[in-house]
Design an enzyme around this catalytic site. Structure first.
Site, PDB file in Angstrom:
ATOM      1  N   SER A 157      -3.784   0.227  14.412  1.00 43.06           N
ATOM      2  CA  SER A 157      -4.441   1.526  14.602  1.00 43.06           C
ATOM      3  C   SER A 157      -4.805   1.669  16.069  1.00 43.06           C
ATOM      4  O   SER A 157      -5.046   0.666  16.752  1.00 43.06           O
ATOM      5  CB  SER A 157      -5.726   1.596  13.767  1.00 43.06           C
ATOM      6  OG  SER A 157      -6.516   2.685  14.194  1.00 43.06           O
ATOM      7  N   ASN A 162       1.241  -2.516   5.540  1.00 42.89           N
ATOM      8  CA  ASN A 162       0.597  -1.194   5.642  1.00 42.89           C
ATOM      9  C   ASN A 162      -0.729  -1.108   4.883  1.00 42.89           C
ATOM     10  O   ASN A 162      -1.608  -0.348   5.284  1.00 42.89           O
ATOM     11  CB  ASN A 162       1.578  -0.137   5.119  1.00 42.89           C
ATOM     12  CG  ASN A 162       0.907   1.203   4.885  1.00 42.89           C
ATOM     13  OD1 ASN A 162       0.624   1.943   5.827  1.00 42.89           O
ATOM     14  ND2 ASN A 162       0.618   1.529   3.623  1.00 42.89           N
ATOM     15  N   GLY A 212       0.816  -1.226   0.000  1.00 43.75           N
ATOM     16  CA  GLY A 212       0.000   0.000   0.000  1.00 43.75           C
ATOM     17  C   GLY A 212       0.841   1.264   0.000  1.00 43.75           C
ATOM     18  O   GLY A 212       0.544   2.220   0.719  1.00 43.75           O
ATOM     19  N   ALA A 213       1.897   1.261  -0.835  1.00 47.29           N
ATOM     20  CA  ALA A 213       2.795   2.430  -0.858  1.00 47.29           C
ATOM     21  C   ALA A 213       2.410   3.429  -1.946  1.00 47.29           C
ATOM     22  O   ALA A 213       3.111   4.413  -2.153  1.00 47.29           O
ATOM     23  CB  ALA A 213       4.237   1.969  -1.054  1.00 47.29           C
ATOM     24  N   LYS A 242      -7.734  -4.508  13.024  1.00 46.92           N
ATOM     25  CA  LYS A 242      -6.529  -3.868  13.560  1.00 46.92           C
ATOM     26  C   LYS A 242      -6.120  -4.504  14.896  1.00 46.92           C
ATOM     27  O   LYS A 242      -4.936  -4.613  15.206  1.00 46.92           O
ATOM     28  CB  LYS A 242      -6.758  -2.361  13.716  1.00 46.92           C
ATOM     29  CG  LYS A 242      -6.936  -1.641  12.380  1.00 46.92           C
ATOM     30  CD  LYS A 242      -5.703  -1.798  11.521  1.00 46.92           C
ATOM     31  CE  LYS A 242      -5.760  -1.071  10.212  1.00 46.92           C
ATOM     32  NZ  LYS A 242      -4.536  -1.206   9.409  1.00 46.92           N
ATOM     33  N   ILE A 294      -4.109  10.374  11.198  1.00 49.01           N
ATOM     34  CA  ILE A 294      -3.020  10.843  10.333  1.00 49.01           C
ATOM     35  C   ILE A 294      -3.644  11.372   9.036  1.00 49.01           C
ATOM     36  O   ILE A 294      -4.540  10.723   8.475  1.00 49.01           O
ATOM     37  CB  ILE A 294      -2.037   9.684   9.997  1.00 49.01           C
ATOM     38  CG1 ILE A 294      -1.608   8.913  11.257  1.00 49.01           C
ATOM     39  CG2 ILE A 294      -0.823  10.215   9.222  1.00 49.01           C
ATOM     40  CD1 ILE A 294      -0.868   9.701  12.317  1.00 49.01           C
ATOM     41  N   ARG A 302      -0.018   5.439  -1.941  1.00 54.55           N
ATOM     42  CA  ARG A 302      -0.603   6.668  -1.373  1.00 54.55           C
ATOM     43  C   ARG A 302      -0.291   6.764   0.112  1.00 54.55           C
ATOM     44  O   ARG A 302       0.191   5.805   0.718  1.00 54.55           O
ATOM     45  CB  ARG A 302      -2.129   6.650  -1.533  1.00 54.55           C
ATOM     46  CG  ARG A 302      -2.590   6.683  -2.944  1.00 54.55           C
ATOM     47  CD  ARG A 302      -4.101   6.761  -3.046  1.00 54.55           C
ATOM     48  NE  ARG A 302      -4.734   5.456  -2.974  1.00 54.55           N
ATOM     49  CZ  ARG A 302      -5.689   5.144  -2.107  1.00 54.55           C
ATOM     50  NH1 ARG A 302      -6.109   6.033  -1.224  1.00 54.55           N
ATOM     51  NH2 ARG A 302      -6.250   3.948  -2.115  1.00 54.55           N
ATOM     52  N   TYR A 311     -13.271  -2.805  11.009  1.00 50.76           N
ATOM     53  CA  TYR A 311     -11.937  -2.191  10.913  1.00 50.76           C
ATOM     54  C   TYR A 311     -11.176  -2.358  12.230  1.00 50.76           C
ATOM     55  O   TYR A 311     -10.021  -2.782  12.238  1.00 50.76           O
ATOM     56  CB  TYR A 311     -12.091  -0.708  10.551  1.00 50.76           C
ATOM     57  CG  TYR A 311     -10.784   0.054  10.409  1.00 50.76           C
ATOM     58  CD1 TYR A 311      -9.983  -0.100   9.286  1.00 50.76           C
ATOM     59  CD2 TYR A 311     -10.364   0.931  11.410  1.00 50.76           C
ATOM     60  CE1 TYR A 311      -8.790   0.596   9.157  1.00 50.76           C
ATOM     61  CE2 TYR A 311      -9.174   1.631  11.286  1.00 50.76           C
ATOM     62  CZ  TYR A 311      -8.390   1.465  10.156  1.00 50.76           C
ATOM     63  OH  TYR A 311      -7.207   2.158  10.036  1.00 50.76           O
ATOM     64  N   ASP A 328      -2.333  -8.056  -5.568  1.00 50.79           N
ATOM     65  CA  ASP A 328      -3.360  -7.577  -4.646  1.00 50.79           C
ATOM     66  C   ASP A 328      -3.137  -8.327  -3.342  1.00 50.79           C
ATOM     67  O   ASP A 328      -2.939  -9.536  -3.348  1.00 50.79           O
ATOM     68  CB  ASP A 328      -4.748  -7.906  -5.251  1.00 50.79           C
ATOM     69  CG  ASP A 328      -5.892  -7.296  -4.454  1.00 50.79           C
ATOM     70  OD1 ASP A 328      -5.965  -7.546  -3.227  1.00 50.79           O
ATOM     71  OD2 ASP A 328      -6.708  -6.584  -5.059  1.00 50.79           O
TER      72      ASP A 328
HETATM   73  P1  NDP Z   1      -4.720   5.194   2.119  1.00 45.92           P
HETATM   74  O1  NDP Z   1      -6.182   4.929   1.947  1.00 45.92           O
HETATM   75  O2  NDP Z   1      -4.196   6.558   1.844  1.00 45.92           O
HETATM   76  O3  NDP Z   1      -3.867   4.124   1.262  1.00 45.92           O
HETATM   77  C1  NDP Z   1      -4.155   2.760   1.352  1.00 45.92           C
HETATM   78  C2  NDP Z   1      -3.138   1.984   0.568  1.00 45.92           C
HETATM   79  O4  NDP Z   1      -3.458   0.578   0.681  1.00 45.92           O
HETATM   80  C3  NDP Z   1      -3.164   2.326  -0.917  1.00 45.92           C
HETATM   81  O5  NDP Z   1      -1.847   2.302  -1.412  1.00 45.92           O
HETATM   82  C4  NDP Z   1      -3.976   1.177  -1.514  1.00 45.92           C
HETATM   83  O6  NDP Z   1      -3.670   0.897  -2.865  1.00 45.92           O
HETATM   84  C5  NDP Z   1      -3.523   0.029  -0.638  1.00 45.92           C
HETATM   85  N1  NDP Z   1      -4.453  -1.103  -0.705  1.00 45.92           N
HETATM   86  C6  NDP Z   1      -5.723  -1.132  -0.247  1.00 45.92           C
HETATM   87  N2  NDP Z   1      -6.267  -2.334  -0.524  1.00 45.92           N
HETATM   88  C7  NDP Z   1      -5.309  -3.067  -1.154  1.00 45.92           C
HETATM   89  C8  NDP Z   1      -5.266  -4.385  -1.688  1.00 45.92           C
HETATM   90  N3  NDP Z   1      -6.328  -5.200  -1.656  1.00 45.92           N
HETATM   91  N4  NDP Z   1      -4.105  -4.810  -2.259  1.00 45.92           N
HETATM   92  C9  NDP Z   1      -3.048  -3.983  -2.328  1.00 45.92           C
HETATM   93  N5  NDP Z   1      -3.014  -2.731  -1.850  1.00 45.92           N
HETATM   94  C10 NDP Z   1      -4.153  -2.286  -1.274  1.00 45.92           C
HETATM   95  O7  NDP Z   1      -4.393   4.731   3.625  1.00 45.92           O
HETATM   96  P2  NDP Z   1      -3.488   5.410   4.757  1.00 45.92           P
HETATM   97  O8  NDP Z   1      -2.176   5.794   4.202  1.00 45.92           O
HETATM   98  O9  NDP Z   1      -4.313   6.392   5.485  1.00 45.92           O
HETATM   99  O10 NDP Z   1      -3.326   4.154   5.744  1.00 45.92           O
HETATM  100  C11 NDP Z   1      -2.252   3.246   5.642  1.00 45.92           C
HETATM  101  C12 NDP Z   1      -2.404   2.226   6.774  1.00 45.92           C
HETATM  102  O11 NDP Z   1      -2.405   2.913   8.024  1.00 45.92           O
HETATM  103  C13 NDP Z   1      -3.718   1.454   6.704  1.00 45.92           C
HETATM  104  O12 NDP Z   1      -3.512   0.122   7.115  1.00 45.92           O
HETATM  105  C14 NDP Z   1      -4.599   2.173   7.705  1.00 45.92           C
HETATM  106  O13 NDP Z   1      -5.598   1.335   8.240  1.00 45.92           O
HETATM  107  C15 NDP Z   1      -3.563   2.562   8.761  1.00 45.92           C
HETATM  108  N6  NDP Z   1      -3.970   3.665   9.591  1.00 45.92           N
HETATM  109  C16 NDP Z   1      -4.236   4.892   9.054  1.00 45.92           C
HETATM  110  C17 NDP Z   1      -4.634   5.945   9.858  1.00 45.92           C
HETATM  111  C18 NDP Z   1      -4.912   7.301   9.332  1.00 45.92           C
HETATM  112  O14 NDP Z   1      -5.322   8.156  10.137  1.00 45.92           O
HETATM  113  N7  NDP Z   1      -4.693   7.587   8.058  1.00 45.92           N
HETATM  114  C19 NDP Z   1      -4.796   5.750  11.316  1.00 45.92           C
HETATM  115  C20 NDP Z   1      -4.482   4.431  11.772  1.00 45.92           C
HETATM  116  C21 NDP Z   1      -4.075   3.437  10.941  1.00 45.92           C
HETATM  117  P3  NDP Z   1      -4.526   1.544  -4.089  1.00 45.92           P
HETATM  118  O15 NDP Z   1      -3.851   2.857  -4.403  1.00 45.92           O
HETATM  119  O16 NDP Z   1      -4.423   0.520  -5.156  1.00 45.92           O
HETATM  120  O17 NDP Z   1      -5.941   1.731  -3.597  1.00 45.92           O
END
Ligand code: NDP
Length: 254
Positions: A149, A97, A17-18, A166, A195, A20, A162, A70
């Site tokens: 989380s 992540n 999930g890098a 977590k 975040i 974004r 969710y 995926d």
């Molecule tokens: P984003 O929604 O910004 O990004 C999520 C990332 O996960 C994207 O790169 C996405 O890819 C990828 N992803 C989702 N589903 C899949 C899949 N089936 N296979 C491969 N990749 C996948 O999330 P955040 O950066 O906000 O969060 C990152 C992590 O941190 C998550 O686990 C989230 O639960 C955790 N977190 C975030 C918090 C926050 O406040 N933001 C707080 C606490 C925990 P694609 O671009 O293809 O969709």
């Protein structure tokens, strides 16, 4: 502030999930530290993956590799990683992540949303840890970081699936740490609070204000702050820390 660790140079680190948010900030931070950054992307996102690869190389990565899988497709994941490892050797850092949230009150929860949340956030991390374990056993100084989380610790209304996923990551972290510590494989979890990313941008202003009022540091967190903590856990600077769960939440759960 980008905190750096010299031993991360040339280390092969996979971040899921890098593309974004937190994952992307971490990938860029590790690139500036000279790591070989490996990340996954989903079908149809080839252009985004190629431009991230270029960005990481320009930022200083020893190498950058994009793998098509995926996180919910174990066969695709295994095929991509087996091919990577036979070409480049063992991965020695893993950051689970990738995650999704599909918030809904209990009475309106849909079974398919619950399944997708658990499959992505928890089962994906468990299967990826398993797929990489054989090569971890042959490598040195392996560190795994699971992005849980703060709601996995404290719960949250409208986030039952969710929060459960977590909380499950914390069970994975502690069990994996116990099982593999004798091979010097460490595993820790971090629990971010609020975040600023796409995931939290989707909340309405009222919900954001309600969260803010509960945060003693009186601000939302920044992806770079999370990246700094993960870099520490990936590096030998944290060599005596395993099975630990660290909150990074501005004090929301004191
Ligand atoms: P984003 O929604 O910004 O990004 C999520 C990332 O996960 C994207 O790169 C996405 O890819 C990828 N992803 C989702 N589903 C899949 C899949 N089936 N296979 C491969 N990749 C996948 O999330 P955040 O950066 O906000 O969060 C990152 C992590 O941190 C998550 O686990 C989230 O639960 C955790 N977190 C975030 C918090 C926050 O406040 N933001 C707080 C606490 C925990 P694609 O671009 O293809 O969709």
């Amino acid at each position: 502030m980008n905190v750096t660790y010299a031993d991360l140079k040339e280390k092969k680190i996979l971040i899921t999930g890098a593309t974004r948010g937190i994952g992307k900030a971490l990938a860029l931070s590790l690139a500036t530290q000279g790591a070989h950054v490996v990340f996954n992307f989903r079908e149809g996102k080839e252009d985004a993956a190629n431009s991230l690869k270029d960005e990481l190389k320009s930022a200083g990565a020893t190498n950058a590799t994009a793998l098509l899988f995926d996180i919910t497709n174990t066969a695709q994941m295994k095929e991509a990683l087996d091919a990577f490892i036979s070409e480049h050797g063992a991965i020695t850092g893993l950051v689970n992540n990738a995650g999704i949230s599909k918030d809904q009150i209990v009475l309106r929860m849909k079974e398919e949303d619950v399944a997708q949340t658990i499959d992505t956030n928890l089962k994906g991390a468990i299967m990826l840890s398993q797929v990489l374990s054989r090569s971890f056993l042959k490598a040195e100084d392996v560190s795994v970081v699971n992005i849980s989380s703060v709601v996995g610790l404290m719960g949250n209304a409208s986030q039952i699936a969710y929060s459960a996923s977590k909380a499950g990551l914390i069970g994975l972290t502690k069990s994996y740490a116990k099982e593999l510590a004798s091979r010097n494989i460490r595993c820790n979890a971090i629990c971010p609070g609020f975040i600023q990313t796409d995931m939290t941008d989707s909340l309405n202003e009222k919900a954001k204000e309600a969260y803010l009022s509960q945060i003693p540091l009186n601000r939302f967190g920044d992806c770079q702050e999370v990246a700094n903590l993960v870099s520490f856990l990936l590096s030998k600077a944290s060599s005596y820390i395993t099975g630990e769960v660290i909150k990074i939440d501005g004090g929301i759960y004191i």
